[in-house]
Design a protein around this motif. Structure first.
Motif, PDB file in Angstrom:
ATOM      1  N   LEU A  15       0.796  -1.218   0.000  1.00 52.26           N
ATOM      2  CA  LEU A  15       0.000   0.000   0.000  1.00 52.26           C
ATOM      3  C   LEU A  15       0.835   1.278   0.000  1.00 52.26           C
ATOM      4  O   LEU A  15       0.549   2.211  -0.744  1.00 52.26           O
ATOM      5  N   GLU A  16       1.839   1.339   0.868  1.00 50.13           N
ATOM      6  CA  GLU A  16       2.627   2.567   0.961  1.00 50.13           C
ATOM      7  C   GLU A  16       3.332   2.882  -0.355  1.00 50.13           C
ATOM      8  O   GLU A  16       3.469   4.050  -0.729  1.00 50.13           O
ATOM      9  N   ALA A  17       3.743   1.854  -1.062  1.00 51.83           N
ATOM     10  CA  ALA A  17       4.384   2.062  -2.364  1.00 51.83           C
ATOM     11  C   ALA A  17       3.413   2.644  -3.378  1.00 51.83           C
ATOM     12  O   ALA A  17       3.820   3.242  -4.379  1.00 51.83           O
ATOM     13  N   LYS A  18       2.104   2.485  -3.129  1.00 50.25           N
ATOM     14  CA  LYS A  18       1.077   3.024  -4.021  1.00 50.25           C
ATOM     15  C   LYS A  18       0.550   4.373  -3.531  1.00 50.25           C
ATOM     16  O   LYS A  18      -0.410   4.908  -4.077  1.00 50.25           O
ATOM     17  N   GLY A  19       1.174   4.880  -2.496  1.00 48.61           N
ATOM     18  CA  GLY A  19       0.773   6.188  -1.995  1.00 48.61           C
ATOM     19  C   GLY A  19      -0.379   6.167  -1.029  1.00 48.61           C
ATOM     20  O   GLY A  19      -1.049   7.181  -0.832  1.00 48.61           O
ATOM     21  N   VAL A  20      -0.634   5.020  -0.388  1.00 49.23           N
ATOM     22  CA  VAL A  20      -1.731   4.890   0.559  1.00 49.23           C
ATOM     23  C   VAL A  20      -1.248   5.264   1.950  1.00 49.23           C
ATOM     24  O   VAL A  20      -0.230   4.762   2.424  1.00 49.23           O
ATOM     25  N   SER A  21      -2.000   6.140   2.624  1.00 50.04           N
ATOM     26  CA  SER A  21      -1.686   6.511   4.000  1.00 50.04           C
ATOM     27  C   SER A  21      -2.077   5.383   4.947  1.00 50.04           C
ATOM     28  O   SER A  21      -3.182   4.843   4.857  1.00 50.04           O
ATOM     29  N   LEU A  22      -1.180   5.035   5.864  1.00 48.53           N
ATOM     30  CA  LEU A  22      -1.445   3.994   6.860  1.00 48.53           C
ATOM     31  C   LEU A  22      -1.425   4.628   8.246  1.00 48.53           C
ATOM     32  O   LEU A  22      -0.416   4.580   8.961  1.00 48.53           O
ATOM     33  N   PRO A  23      -2.524   5.238   8.661  1.00 49.95           N
ATOM     34  CA  PRO A  23      -2.559   5.962   9.943  1.00 49.95           C
ATOM     35  C   PRO A  23      -2.478   5.018  11.141  1.00 49.95           C
ATOM     36  O   PRO A  23      -2.827   3.843  11.053  1.00 49.95           O
ATOM     37  N   ASN A  24      -2.041   5.554  12.263  1.00 48.26           N
ATOM     38  CA  ASN A  24      -1.874   4.738  13.468  1.00 48.26           C
ATOM     39  C   ASN A  24      -3.178   4.463  14.195  1.00 48.26           C
ATOM     40  O   ASN A  24      -3.224   3.587  15.058  1.00 48.26           O
ATOM     41  N   ASN A  25      -4.250   5.191  13.869  1.00 54.84           N
ATOM     42  CA  ASN A  25      -5.509   5.012  14.588  1.00 54.84           C
ATOM     43  C   ASN A  25      -6.385   3.902  14.008  1.00 54.84           C
ATOM     44  O   ASN A  25      -7.554   3.784  14.353  1.00 54.84           O
ATOM     45  N   VAL A  26      -5.825   3.087  13.135  1.00 53.82           N
ATOM     46  CA  VAL A  26      -6.566   1.981  12.520  1.00 53.82           C
ATOM     47  C   VAL A  26      -6.204   0.670  13.211  1.00 53.82           C
ATOM     48  O   VAL A  26      -5.038   0.442  13.562  1.00 53.82           O
ATOM     49  N   ASP A  27      -7.195  -0.188  13.430  1.00 54.30           N
ATOM     50  CA  ASP A  27      -6.957  -1.510  14.008  1.00 54.30           C
ATOM     51  C   ASP A  27      -6.427  -2.427  12.901  1.00 54.30           C
ATOM     52  O   ASP A  27      -7.187  -3.124  12.235  1.00 54.30           O
ATOM     53  N   TRP A  28      -5.118  -2.411  12.704  1.00 55.58           N
ATOM     54  CA  TRP A  28      -4.521  -3.144  11.586  1.00 55.58           C
ATOM     55  C   TRP A  28      -4.614  -4.650  11.751  1.00 55.58           C
ATOM     56  O   TRP A  28      -4.647  -5.378  10.772  1.00 55.58           O
ATOM     57  N   LYS A  29      -4.681  -5.131  12.982  1.00 57.19           N
ATOM     58  CA  LYS A  29      -4.880  -6.565  13.205  1.00 57.19           C
ATOM     59  C   LYS A  29      -6.225  -7.002  12.622  1.00 57.19           C
ATOM     60  O   LYS A  29      -6.322  -8.017  11.930  1.00 57.19           O
ATOM     61  N   SER A  30      -7.282  -6.198  12.885  1.00 58.32           N
ATOM     62  CA  SER A  30      -8.603  -6.508  12.355  1.00 58.32           C
ATOM     63  C   SER A  30      -8.611  -6.419  10.831  1.00 58.32           C
ATOM     64  O   SER A  30      -9.216  -7.253  10.145  1.00 58.32           O
ATOM     65  N   VAL A  31      -7.943  -5.396  10.288  1.00 56.44           N
ATOM     66  CA  VAL A  31      -7.876  -5.254   8.829  1.00 56.44           C
ATOM     67  C   VAL A  31      -7.212  -6.468   8.210  1.00 56.44           C
ATOM     68  O   VAL A  31      -7.686  -7.036   7.208  1.00 56.44           O
ATOM     69  N   TYR A  32      -6.095  -6.920   8.807  1.00 57.08           N
ATOM     70  CA  TYR A  32      -5.363  -8.063   8.256  1.00 57.08           C
ATOM     71  C   TYR A  32      -6.215  -9.335   8.313  1.00 57.08           C
ATOM     72  O   TYR A  32      -6.218 -10.135   7.380  1.00 57.08           O
ATOM     73  N   GLU A  33      -6.939  -9.507   9.406  1.00 59.46           N
ATOM     74  CA  GLU A  33      -7.755 -10.721   9.553  1.00 59.46           C
ATOM     75  C   GLU A  33      -8.961 -10.717   8.617  1.00 59.46           C
ATOM     76  O   GLU A  33      -9.354 -11.758   8.096  1.00 59.46           O
ATOM     77  N   LYS A  34      -9.553  -9.541   8.382  1.00 60.25           N
ATOM     78  CA  LYS A  34     -10.725  -9.466   7.500  1.00 60.25           C
ATOM     79  C   LYS A  34     -10.340  -9.466   6.024  1.00 60.25           C
ATOM     80  O   LYS A  34     -11.155  -9.830   5.176  1.00 60.25           O
TER      81      LYS A  34
END
Length: 236
Positions: A15-34
């Protein structure tokens, strides 16, 4: 630990290589699992139990009315779990019947509608990704060339705001069939939403299939419906 899950998501979709912002306020564990990207977000995409990878089933026409012991069939059979269904009975078309003619049977047409609403936030997508990056949203559907009528299929897809009502972008497809050439194949319907603007939180996916009753039931099938949010975008 949160940083580790964010890194896993980035490795999965680059994502970051495509210019996508990855903010810290996101539950990335949930995103990865879903895993909300690059997968079909529709439930039960083939409710009739068929696939476009094999030809549509040929239906035997008997011309025999249903037995008095069993009710006539007016709606398709299948597993429609996950879909909201409805039926619209259409008026009889008597325009081609000359005055005084005796008619034993007339076809009764109905629209059978199936709709799903996808909650993009519930599926694991986050605000910055939807609003700033605006990923491509790919729609696909396959319907049977049933030859029942010149209009047997409709697709209506809407990108909706957080209130679930405001339409940000929509796509409608209402094909007219060629009744002179019978090939009985699957017809592919596809569309990609891109550059649709900020605020999209829901997707409404609705398709309508026409069926006919005249002595027997005749239906139109649909299969392999999909809504896929891409990890890419085609609009700058």
């Amino acid at each position: 630990m949160a940083e580790e899950w964010k890194k896993k998501c980035d490795q999965l979709w680059q994502l970051e290589a495509k210019g996508v912002s990855l903010p810290n306020n996101v539950d990335w564990k949930s995103v990865y699992e879903k895993k909300p990207l690059e997968r079909n977000l529709l439930k039960n995409p083939s409710p009739h139990g068929v696939s476009h990878s094999t030809p549509p089933p040929e239906r035997e026409v008997t011309g025999i009315p249903p037995s008095p012991d069993e009710p006539p069939q007016f709606e398709p059979r299948g597993d429609f779990s996950g879909w909201n269904t409805s039926t619209e009975v259409l008026p009889y078309d008597t325009s081609g019947i000359p005055p005084g003619a005796v008619v034993c049977y007339m076809p009764q047409f109905r629209w059978f509608s199936m709709e799903q609403r996808v909650d993009l936030k519930a599926e694991g997508l986050w605000d910055e990704f939807l609003d700033q990056f605006q990923p491509d949203i790919a729609i696909e559907d396959w319907y049977e060339e049933s030859q029942l009528n010149s209009s047997i299929y409709e697709l209506h897809v809407k990108l909706l705001a957080a209130d679930g009502q405001t339409v940000i972008k929509e796509h409608t497809y209402t094909p007219i069939e060629n009744l002179e050439n019978y090939s009985h194949t699957w017809k592919k319907v596809s569309h990609v939403f891109s550059g649709y603007g900020p605020g999209v939180r829901y997707i409404s996916f609705l398709h309508k299939l026409k069926n006919k009753f005249m002595v027997e039931y005749f239906g139109t099938l649909v299969t392999d419906s999909s809504v896929v949010v891409k990890a890419t975008r085609s609009s700058p």
